[in-house]
Design a protein around this motif. Structure first.
Motif, short mmCIF file in Angstrom:
data_model
loop_
_atom_site.label_atom_id
_atom_site.label_comp_id
_atom_site.label_asym_id
_atom_site.label_seq_id
_atom_site.Cartn_x
_atom_site.Cartn_y
_atom_site.Cartn_z
N SER A 11 0.62 -1.22 0.08
CA SER A 11 0.08 0.11 0.04
C SER A 11 0.87 1.14 -0.02
CB SER A 11 -0.80 0.01 1.23
OG SER A 11 -1.84 -0.83 1.11
N PHE A 67 2.56 6.62 -0.05
CA PHE A 67 1.72 6.59 1.33
C PHE A 67 2.81 6.05 2.24
CE2 PHE A 67 -1.19 5.93 -2.18
CZ PHE A 67 -2.13 6.91 -2.06
N ARG A 72 -3.16 4.90 3.30
CA ARG A 72 -3.66 5.52 2.56
C ARG A 72 -4.25 6.73 2.44
NH1 ARG A 72 -2.04 2.21 -2.08
NH2 ARG A 72 -3.94 2.68 -3.31
#
Length: 163
Positions: A11, A67, A72
């Motif tokens: 992520s 990120f 996020r």
């Protein structure tokens, strides 16, 4: 535990597309709305440009978003690209350009300034200095007078077109 760590690592970096951008509005970094694969949309994502360069990518441009820690909700854009407006460059060349065909191109043979059919203006400078030959194709205009067809009031003679 390993699955959670893997998910956070995956992520941390994402590639998306610009949906919309905003004027600076005194907020420091420009903010973009970005869409990622699927339905994920992030509003108000700051765009970090290199010092001395400014850009406002058009909707549809690609972005790379980092990120930190895989969070996020706290991303920022570190790179942009728009494949619709790419220039062909020789090895070692670089250019600053936009979607209208305007560009400053540092070629292997010299620097090319192309206004893309629009006016090129030099402003807020006391003097423009040219240390070598200035070659002009077309007419030169100073105020209301043009080089190719001006007349000298003291003699009434016309210069005509240069040979």
């Amino acid at each position: 535990m390993i699955d959670r760590l893997y998910a956070r690592l995956m992520s941390m970096i994402a590639v998306g597309r610009v949906v919309a951008s905003t004027a600076l509005g005194g907020r420091g970094a420009r903010r973009l709305q970005v869409r990622f694969d699927g339905a994920e949309i992030r509003d108000d994502t700051p765009l970090l440009n290199a010092y001395g360069f400014a850009s406002r990518p058009r909707a549809g441009a690609d972005v790379v978003v980092l990120f930190p820690g895989g969070n996020r909700a706290a991303g920022f854009i570190v790179a942009t690209n728009d494949r619709r407006y790419q220039l062909e460059l020789a090895d070692g060349e670089c250019a600053v350009h936009d979607d209208l065909g305007q560009r400053v191109h540092l070629t292997r043979a010299g620097i090319v300034i192309d206004g893309g059919g629009r006016q090129v203006t030099v402003t807020n400078t006391p003097k423009v200095r040219i240390e070598s030959l200035l070659e002009v194709t077309g007419d030169v205009r100073v105020g209301a007078r043009t080089f190719n067809t001006h007349t000298h009031p003291e003699t009434g003679s016309s210069t005509g077109s240069p040979a």
